[in-house]
Enzyme design. Structure first.
Site, PDB file in Angstrom:
ATOM      1  N   GLU A   1      58.338 -31.964  11.452  1.00 21.15           N
ATOM      2  CA  GLU A   1      59.210 -32.911  10.764  1.00 21.15           C
ATOM      3  C   GLU A   1      59.286 -32.442   9.317  1.00 21.15           C
ATOM      4  O   GLU A   1      58.368 -32.658   8.533  1.00 21.15           O
ATOM      5  CB  GLU A   1      58.657 -34.338  10.817  1.00 21.15           C
ATOM      6  CG  GLU A   1      59.611 -35.333  10.166  1.00 21.15           C
ATOM      7  CD  GLU A   1      58.957 -36.642   9.752  1.00 21.15           C
ATOM      8  OE1 GLU A   1      59.683 -37.645   9.640  1.00 21.15           O
ATOM      9  OE2 GLU A   1      57.727 -36.659   9.516  1.00 21.15           O
TER      10      GLU A   1
ATOM     11  N   ASP B   1      54.012 -34.627  11.972  1.00 25.01           N
ATOM     12  CA  ASP B   1      54.584 -35.609  11.056  1.00 25.01           C
ATOM     13  C   ASP B   1      54.462 -35.135   9.607  1.00 25.01           C
ATOM     14  O   ASP B   1      53.451 -34.547   9.208  1.00 25.01           O
ATOM     15  CB  ASP B   1      53.843 -36.933  11.234  1.00 25.01           C
ATOM     16  CG  ASP B   1      54.376 -38.024  10.332  1.00 25.01           C
ATOM     17  OD1 ASP B   1      55.514 -38.460  10.555  1.00 25.01           O
ATOM     18  OD2 ASP B   1      53.655 -38.408   9.386  1.00 25.01           O
TER      19      ASP B   1
END
Length: 554
Positions: free
Chosen positions: A277, A223
């Site tokens: 990401e 993330d």
């Protein structure tokens, strides 16, 4: 109407054992809170996911990516992690997760988990210890605590802005009520940023990777992968910064962090994968994360955010292929996830692109048009070389839910925007499995789901679409099977076909062709032996507008 006449070739199934499965995989994102509720409390859980694994196997996916399933106060949908080595009690426990990983693998489905390295929850033991220890303590060095500016420290340490809006700093208050230091949070106040210059932070995350690889996960989705490293002087953000000079975005230190992670992944075998990401506008900077020895793969947000226009999508496809070819990495194609407006809604608007800052209540939408375009977009994306990611409910053609009562909205983006941004909950509404009314099989009992489901979803449930050959679910199942079975849709490159500026058309190998029509009227198709799959009926050798067809060129 969909037509699927494609022959099967089981030997080319990428779910068979292989070290590079992730290069062509279809990966299904599960938002555990909203997928399936086994215990009837209104919140999805891992037992619910286990019970629905046959559905995912029938759909034809190669892996499941789970958004965070760790203990969390849910200040940001689980992305505020309190303990990386446990499962949130609302989802189950570690034994349930291990069983799910085993059950999925028995069906040929690998498991990818989310790791959130930029920040932790303010309930994490490290942060709690830092708050208790006070200014100047070693415990605070794992985070970004700073004295404020001004005579009494009442001013922010700098003017950095949270990704969710508002300042990226929150001031602590001592037990006696005295204002204290400020701490950095690039997201919500409940998500204090970690200091990646501290050896404890580096070591802890390397141990987290090993913990989950030991339990059989096939991959790690990272993330906010470009935000971890910060300039320790915490300077202001200037408009004239060159790529790589930002004080907290895309800093050079990240390359060393991810090279170390890559070595850990490869120590478990060549089939383990690290997926970033990474939201970066500069294609060359983006590609640096995909060089040999760094990350294996990264999400293609440029394609996701592009409008439904032939020129824009072709530019994105060409740039994506060029960038990934340059470093030997596989492209990824993404239409939706747990953060963005669902395609059926997005493609039915005047502005069909996506940008977080543009989300507003009351945006006019033509859902019939959006549904038609979403079908076409799905076939286009699945025909491209590389990996395809789909978000739960995308295969049902679920629209964004835009009438959630304000007192039920859970996403901090809504609150931090002062109520202007509707937030991301509209794509996170619990999955409709069956039945004519809420909870639509999401729970075995009539428990109220944690987010309300629309009264209009009876025709969109998985059960309602299962036997309908014209449904979105049937289209996805057929397309995913073709992707699995045809070797030309594996690693073969595409060759463009010149059918006009408002058409995206290409071959994969000698026989397969994909044609998408963005023009205002039907277009002539190239001569072919047969139609394998179409997003709408094709008649008289002409493809209607806002449609995609897969052809056998013979």
């Amino acid at each position: 109407m969909s037509t699927d006449l494609r022959p099967t070739t089981a030997a080319s199934d990428p779910r068979a054992p292989g070290t590079d499965w992730w290069r062509t995989a279809a990966i299904y994102q599960v938002y555990p809170r909203s997928f399936a509720d086994a215990n009837g409390d209104g919140t999805g859980d891992l037992a619910g996911v286990r019970s629905r694994l046959p559905y995912l196997a029938d759909l034809g996916v190669d892996a499941i990516w789970f958004t965070p399933w760790y203990p969390s106060p849910m200040a940001d949908g689980g992305y505020d992690v309190a303990d990386y080595r446990a499962i949130d009690p609302s989802f189950g426990d570690l034994e349930e997760a291990e069983g799910l990983i085993r059950d999925a693998l028995a069906l040929g489905i690998r498991t990818i988990i989310d790791v959130v390295p930029n920040h932790v929850s303010d309930q994490h033991t490290w942060f709690q210890a830092a708050v208790a220890a006070g200014p100047g303590s070693p415990e605070r060095e794992r985070f970004w605590f700073r004295d404020g500016l001004g005579a009494d420290g009442e001013l922010l340490p700098n003017s950095w802005v949270s990704e969710f809006g508002g300042p990226a700093w929150t001031r602590l208050t001592a037990p006696d009520g005295t204002p204290e230091q400020w701490y950095l949070h690039l997201f919500a106040p409940g998500q204090p940023d970690l200091n990646w210059g501290h050896p404890d932070v580096v070591r802890e995350h390397e141990e987290i990777l090993r913990f989950w690889f030991d339990r059989g996960v096939a991959g790690i989705r990272i993330d906010s992968a470009a935000l971890l490293a910060k300039d320790s002087s915490l300077p202001e953000v200037r408009a004239d910064l060159d790529p790589g000079e930002h004080p907290y975005v895309d800093r050079e230190d990240l390359q060393g962090i991810y090279r170390a992670w890559r070595r850990i992944a490869e120590s478990y075998g060549p089939d383990r994968v690290l997926i970033g990401e990474i939201w970066l506008p500069d294609a060359e900077r983006f590609a640096r994360y995909l060089r040999p020895g760094v990350l294996h793969s990264a999400f293609n947000f440029d394609y996701l955010a592009s409008p439904w226009e032939a020129a824009a999508l072709r530019r994105s496809i060409e740039q994506t292929l060029a960038v990934h070819d340059g470093v030997g990495a596989p492209p990824t194609w993404v239409l939706s996830n747990h953060d963005v407006t669902r395609p059926v809604t997005r493609y039915g608007r005047a502005d069909t692109s996506f940008a977080f800052e543009a989300k507003r209540f009351g945006t006019p939408t033509d859902l019939a048009l959006g549904h038609r375009r979403a079908r076409a977009a799905a076939l286009l994306a699945m025909a491209l070389p590389g990996a395809f990611y789909l978000f739960q409910g995308e295969e049902l053609g679920l629209p964004e839910v835009e009438d959630i009562p304000l007192d039920r909205i859970d996403d901090p983006m809504h609150a931090r925007s002062g109520g202007v941004d509707p937030g991301r909950d509209g794509c996170r509404v619990p999955f409709p499995w069956s039945g004519s009314a809420a909870p639509y099989g999401f729970s075995d009992v009539a428990a109220e789901p944690w987010l309300p489901q629309p009264d209009t979803w009876a025709g969109l449930t998985a059960a309602a679409q299962a036997d309908d050959p014209d449904s979105m679910l049937a289209l996805y199942r057929a397309a995913l099977r073709i992707r699995h079975d045809d070797p030309d849709l594996g690693t073969r490159r595409l060759t463009w076909l010149g059918l006009g500026p408002e058409v995206i058309a290409f071959r994969r190998g000698d026989r397969f062709a994909s044609v998408t029509n963005f023009s205002g009227g039907p277009v002539d198709l190239p001569a072919s032996v047969q139609t394998w799959l179409a997003s709408v009926p094709v008649e008289g050798g002409r493809l209607p507008t806002d449609a995609t067809v897969w052809l056998d060129l013979g």
